[in-house]
Design an enzyme around this catalytic site. Sequence first.
Site, PDB file in Angstrom:
ATOM      1  NE  ARG A   1      19.785 -18.801  -8.091  1.00  0.00           N
ATOM      2  CZ  ARG A   1      19.964 -17.520  -8.352  1.00  0.00           C
ATOM      3  NH1 ARG A   1      20.918 -16.856  -7.793  1.00  0.00           N
ATOM      4  NH2 ARG A   1      19.176 -16.901  -9.200  1.00  0.00           N
TER       5      ARG A   1
ATOM      6  CG  ASP B   1      16.777 -10.303  -6.942  1.00  0.00           C
ATOM      7  OD1 ASP B   1      17.157 -11.316  -6.329  1.00  0.00           O
ATOM      8  OD2 ASP B   1      16.710 -10.252  -8.187  1.00  0.00           O
TER       9      ASP B   1
ATOM     10  NE  ARG C   1      26.742 -12.146 -10.296  1.00  0.00           N
ATOM     11  CZ  ARG C   1      25.666 -12.586  -9.645  1.00  0.00           C
ATOM     12  NH1 ARG C   1      25.769 -12.928  -8.377  1.00  0.00           N
ATOM     13  NH2 ARG C   1      24.517 -12.737 -10.242  1.00  0.00           N
TER      14      ARG C   1
ATOM     15  CE  LYS D   1      21.473  -9.231 -11.700  1.00  0.00           C
ATOM     16  NZ  LYS D   1      21.198 -10.659 -11.900  1.00  0.00           N
ATOM     17  CG  ASN D   2      17.312 -10.177 -13.074  1.00  0.00           C
ATOM     18  OD1 ASN D   2      18.522 -10.359 -13.202  1.00  0.00           O
ATOM     19  ND2 ASN D   2      16.676 -10.332 -11.919  1.00  0.00           N
TER      20      ASN D   2
ATOM     21  CB  CYS E   1      24.077 -15.190  -6.097  1.00  0.00           C
ATOM     22  SG  CYS E   1      24.528 -13.479  -6.114  1.00  0.00           S
TER      23      CYS E   1
END
Length: 418
Positions: free
Chosen positions: A121, A305, A397, A22-23, A116
């Site tokens: 952040r 994560d 997600r 995903k990243n 999230c």
Amino acid sequence: MEKYVINGGNKLYGGVKIQSAKNSVLPILAAAVLTDGTITILDVPQITDVSNMVKILTRLGCKAVFSGDNLIIDSSSANCFEIPSGLAHELRSSVFLLGSLVSRFKMAKIAFPGGCDIGLRPVDLHLTGLKRLGVEITEESGYILCKCEKLMGNEIMLDCPSVGATENIMLAAVKAEGTTVIKNAAREPEIEDLQKFLNMIGAKVRGAGSGTVVIEGVRSLGGATFKPIHDRIEAGTFLVATAMCGGEVELECSCAENLSSLLHKLRENGCIIRIKNDKISLESSRRLTSVKTIETQPYPGFPTDLQAQITALCCICRGQSIITENLFETRFKYVPELRKMGADITVINRSAFVRGVDKFKGATVVAHDLRGGAALVLASLAAEGVSEVLDISHIDRGYGRFEQKLGSLGGDIKRVAV
Ligand code: UD1
């Protein structure tokens, strides 16, 4: 709204094909805006972070179509530099588009990003970096506005090695005039993957994976077909699931090197791990022993994560553990949920103090974010009795076909409409 209903207690056996990271995929999708060439990304995961990013690209005027699991993007028709709040709030990675949009249009307007809810952040490092390249930035009524005459290469020293800021600056610098040097850059493997992709379409980037990334600006970029690296976090989640439930899995992925901090801890727990030819297998045949301490750190340290998943594992190990979260301040929201399942955890400041119990007991729990939600699924699979995990849109997600993959290993998990 959907939930998972999980009947715990089954051991997990079998093989799983790990999705593309995903990243990696998200910043590569942002990079697609930089070029008029056609981009094909292979094996794109079926997750909502990707479908939301595709929605944003479409809104910007790009053409993005799936052919099976491959995504073909043609940005030659891109004609918009604004991402409205509805879309930006769905996805934090929309902020990566600042660099690409300002490179393409010399203008960008993005609502402050979502994603999230795991802490403050901030995006200050992204903005400071872009300013160093000549971008003028103003903030008004929830929007970030960027403008520049032209982008000029420069030296940028990041206060901390932010993954997103490193990637955003790379994207802005690829077509800037002159050379950009990012110091104290994040070293995550996904940044190396972005470099590989950018170089494939004609950029000149080197150093990713080290603390210094050097980007020599080029005038134009072309197209490419690219296969991103495997998702080390998805792989890690399946390994922890098997460690918790018992059994034996074999993952089809070439990310063992990128997971060494987790593999090290799982071996310390008592799991048997084998790595060969792009496969990782894990065998867990008895109650595991807790590892004493785990601290999340930027790569190559233990990934934030995987913090929630490993904490869930520690809850049912023999002994005590202290898990410290150094990156995001509110990443323990899943703890009260695990307590409902019988976990013995106390959170003090940034650390969770865990005393291992024999077993989780089935309960109804709520997912508050992506990785915390995954940890609740793992706990439910390992628990005695039936659990319900609510608000699984958070899990969607980042995990494609999660219940199918867990089901194929023998997990009793169903998606049910609420
Ligand atoms: C990325 C990952 C996310 C992962 C995180 C850390 C993507 C799409 N997401 O998120 O899955 O959990 O890396 O590995 O790749 N910070 C600032 N100012 C900024 C930016 C960050 O202070 O402008 C701080 C953050 O608050 C945090 C730390 O830097 O404490 C790391 O954050 P960062 O690496 O930027 O995470 P993301 O890129 O958002």
